[in-house]
Design a protein around this motif. Structure first.
Motif, mmCIF file in Angstrom:
data_model
loop_
_atom_site.group_PDB
_atom_site.id
_atom_site.type_symbol
_atom_site.label_atom_id
_atom_site.label_comp_id
_atom_site.label_asym_id
_atom_site.label_seq_id
_atom_site.Cartn_x
_atom_site.Cartn_y
_atom_site.Cartn_z
ATOM 1 N N THR A 155 -7.170 -26.840 -25.293
ATOM 2 C CA THR A 155 -6.247 -27.689 -24.549
ATOM 3 C C THR A 155 -4.987 -26.897 -24.220
ATOM 4 O O THR A 155 -4.604 -25.980 -24.944
ATOM 5 C CB THR A 155 -5.846 -28.947 -25.352
ATOM 6 O OG1 THR A 155 -5.290 -28.547 -26.604
ATOM 7 C CG2 THR A 155 -7.051 -29.841 -25.585
ATOM 8 N N ALA A 166 -4.465 -24.830 -17.201
ATOM 9 C CA ALA A 166 -5.862 -25.209 -17.436
ATOM 10 C C ALA A 166 -6.775 -24.592 -16.384
ATOM 11 O O ALA A 166 -7.814 -24.010 -16.714
ATOM 12 C CB ALA A 166 -6.007 -26.724 -17.443
ATOM 13 N N VAL A 170 -12.289 -29.193 -16.353
ATOM 14 C CA VAL A 170 -10.894 -29.477 -16.693
ATOM 15 C C VAL A 170 -10.705 -30.985 -16.613
ATOM 16 O O VAL A 170 -11.058 -31.600 -15.609
ATOM 17 C CB VAL A 170 -9.926 -28.761 -15.727
ATOM 18 C CG1 VAL A 170 -8.487 -29.167 -16.004
ATOM 19 C CG2 VAL A 170 -10.108 -27.248 -15.812
ATOM 20 N N TRP A 230 -4.373 -30.915 -20.923
ATOM 21 C CA TRP A 230 -5.580 -30.730 -20.134
ATOM 22 C C TRP A 230 -6.583 -29.979 -21.004
ATOM 23 O O TRP A 230 -6.265 -28.936 -21.567
ATOM 24 C CB TRP A 230 -5.277 -29.957 -18.852
ATOM 25 C CG TRP A 230 -4.601 -30.820 -17.843
ATOM 26 C CD1 TRP A 230 -5.183 -31.424 -16.767
ATOM 27 C CD2 TRP A 230 -3.235 -31.224 -17.828
ATOM 28 N NE1 TRP A 230 -4.259 -32.179 -16.095
ATOM 29 C CE2 TRP A 230 -3.050 -32.063 -16.718
ATOM 30 C CE3 TRP A 230 -2.128 -30.955 -18.649
ATOM 31 C CZ2 TRP A 230 -1.829 -32.645 -16.407
ATOM 32 C CZ3 TRP A 230 -0.912 -31.531 -18.343
ATOM 33 C CH2 TRP A 230 -0.764 -32.367 -17.233
ATOM 34 N N ARG A 231 -7.784 -30.557 -21.116
ATOM 35 C CA ARG A 231 -8.844 -29.941 -21.913
ATOM 36 C C ARG A 231 -9.750 -29.145 -20.979
ATOM 37 O O ARG A 231 -10.138 -29.622 -19.916
ATOM 38 C CB ARG A 231 -9.666 -30.994 -22.640
ATOM 39 C CG ARG A 231 -10.802 -30.395 -23.442
ATOM 40 C CD ARG A 231 -11.619 -31.387 -24.262
ATOM 41 N NE ARG A 231 -11.566 -32.737 -23.771
ATOM 42 C CZ ARG A 231 -11.262 -33.797 -24.532
ATOM 43 N NH1 ARG A 231 -10.999 -33.658 -25.819
ATOM 44 N NH2 ARG A 231 -11.239 -35.008 -24.015
ATOM 45 N N ILE A 232 -10.057 -27.926 -21.385
ATOM 46 C CA ILE A 232 -10.994 -27.086 -20.649
ATOM 47 C C ILE A 232 -12.222 -26.901 -21.541
ATOM 48 O O ILE A 232 -12.089 -26.577 -22.723
ATOM 49 C CB ILE A 232 -10.410 -25.702 -20.325
ATOM 50 C CG1 ILE A 232 -9.022 -25.805 -19.692
ATOM 51 C CG2 ILE A 232 -11.351 -24.928 -19.401
ATOM 52 C CD1 ILE A 232 -7.930 -25.348 -20.569
#
Length: 115
Positions: free
Chosen positions: A17, A24, A42, A61-63
């Motif tokens: 994150t 991200a 993303v 933001w999660r990748i």
């Protein structure tokens, strides 16, 4: 690419994150461009966590990258130094996947493309 004894095919994944959409997308692109991941997703999330002795919350933001278990260490070596956090979350694992999807991931992870 061979199935496990239970007949399942595996795809490895890695996730982190960051606190900005720009960061991200930059990290997502780096891993895919280097051919260390077949794709990266993303998504915006809202996190609650302890940091510096205080309860924090905020947008992140999660990748999530889809890769192979063989490429996972190289993906980590590439991305962790580029990460904006002092202590980045770096999670990974693998999971069952359809044979066609697992084959696509394996085929896309390979020789880097020259920009």
């Amino acid at each position: 690419m061979n199935p496990r004894p239970d007949g399942n095919y595996l795809v490895a994944w890695a996730s982190t994150t960051v606190d900005s959409e720009t960061a991200a997308h930059a990290l997502a692109r780096e891993g895919v461009h280097a051919r260390l991941a077949a794709c990266a997703q993303v998504e915006k999330i809202h996190s609650h966590y302890w940091w510096d002795g205080q309860l924090q919350q905020g947008d992140e933001w999660r990748i999530t990258w889809k890769t192979t278990s063989r490429s996972l260490p190289a993906l980590q070596r590439l991305l962790v130094p580029l990460h904006p956090y002092a202590l980045p979350q770096w999670l990974w694992g693998d999971g069952p996947a359809s044979p066609a999807y697992a084959a696509w991931v394996a085929a896309e992870v390979g020789t880097p493309v020259q920009a």
